[in-house]
Design a protein around this motif. Sequence first.
Motif: not given
Ligand SMILES: [Zn+2]
Length: 490
Positions: A242, A246, A282-283, A392
Amino acid sequence: MTTTVAPNRIHIKVGDKCEVLDLYPGCTHEDVRAILCSAADMVDADKDSLIKLTKPDGTIVPVSPFLPGNTDKEPYTLQVQYRSRGSPNGAGGGGGGAASPTKIGYLEAKLNDISKALEPLREMQSFREQIVSFQKRLESAEKQISMANLPETKVIPKAIKRISKIDPIFAHQPKYVFTDETVAYLKQPSFNNWQWEENEMTALMEHMFTELGLVDKFKMELPTLKRFLCVVKDNYNHNPFHNFRHCFCVTQMFYGMLHEADLVSKLEPIDLLVGLISCIIHDIDHPGFNNAYQVNAKTELAIIYNDQSPLENHHCAVGFTILRNNDCNIFKNLSDKDYEHVRKGIIRCVLSTDLTKHGEIMTKFKAVSENFNFADVEHKAQLLVMMVKCADISNEARPADVAEPWLDCLLEEYFAQSDREKAEGLPVAPFMDRDKVTKPGAQVGFIQFVMIPLFENLARVLPQLEGNVLPQIRKSLAYYQDLQQKMTGK
Ligand SMILES: [Zn+2]
């Protein structure tokens, strides 16, 4: 004839002085006492006073007219004490009064002697105190060492990360110029992410904003966009999986699907903006340990978000904190209505990346896909949710040489988590346990039961995914099934 009788010569020591006494035959006991008292300068001593004579070896010698003679080498030690007044002498004591200077001197000398005698004890006490202090320091050091050896526990960055100062230098960095070939390649789901450095990836992302017309449409200032992307990059942690790469992969897959399915013409720019920003943040600030760990370990994130998708909530919060900063605010020229729409859409997409919501999202989209309408705001919002979810988990939609290293990264992160869970006595998920997981075992079930149904569901609305994307995923499944068969013989 005259006979001369020689006296009995006695050497005595009184305090620190020596005296010589001659005892003549015929002298009485009282005479002897008187002479001794006189030697001790205690002429007023009475019959009750104690007179003590000792040999150098400590033997007491009875005071009598028959005292054995001795030499100056081995004198008797004389001590005279007033019994009634309780004051020792030894150094003499002229006046007999309790406070006479001689007695005080004697007492001081005695106290000095006692003090000297106690010196070793005092040293011992001090030594003992030093040992106790050293023991305490040792215990404290041991504690610190044992704590340092423990895996970092429950240290989660502040829920809302402080944004480091933004260097204006970003605004003047030379713009990367990509070849036509690269620009075309960037639109393909087969894009190889491993060839690019972090700064190049931010530049490629910047290109996506420009190419999709978002910079013009939302009046974004390029330096602001550059700063936003750089700060996002810096706020991704260096986890095995992560991490910022990514983030780039997910964003690029979303961008690739937009082009693959010709969505640029079917969706509004504001929809593209929602999807792109959702992928990018998103992460962000992922700690490398999943929601189950956060909840089980009762981390700060789990507490702040009441165990409700703590990570996804955190990613959103960090992303919007960056966007709130004027130097990074690419939304600053949006109308309030557009901002509200964008914020709502991004939050929905990012929270949907929590895989525990998978079933619910799949069911809803299946229903919508029956009569999907690109003019329907809710339909489009659900489409974006599905696209971000697909992006994702899209690694296996890429060629094997691009996808496989990602599996190693993922397992490395999983194993680090399960190792810590074991060390902390927390529940361990079997799919994260290094003693139970094999690479094909990890992939076959995931591709077959999560990834393919998800992409097939999306393909009901975006049939173009059947062209390149789904065939690659099915190829990956076949590869891992074959590998599993070879490993297990089944
Ligand atoms: Zn992710």
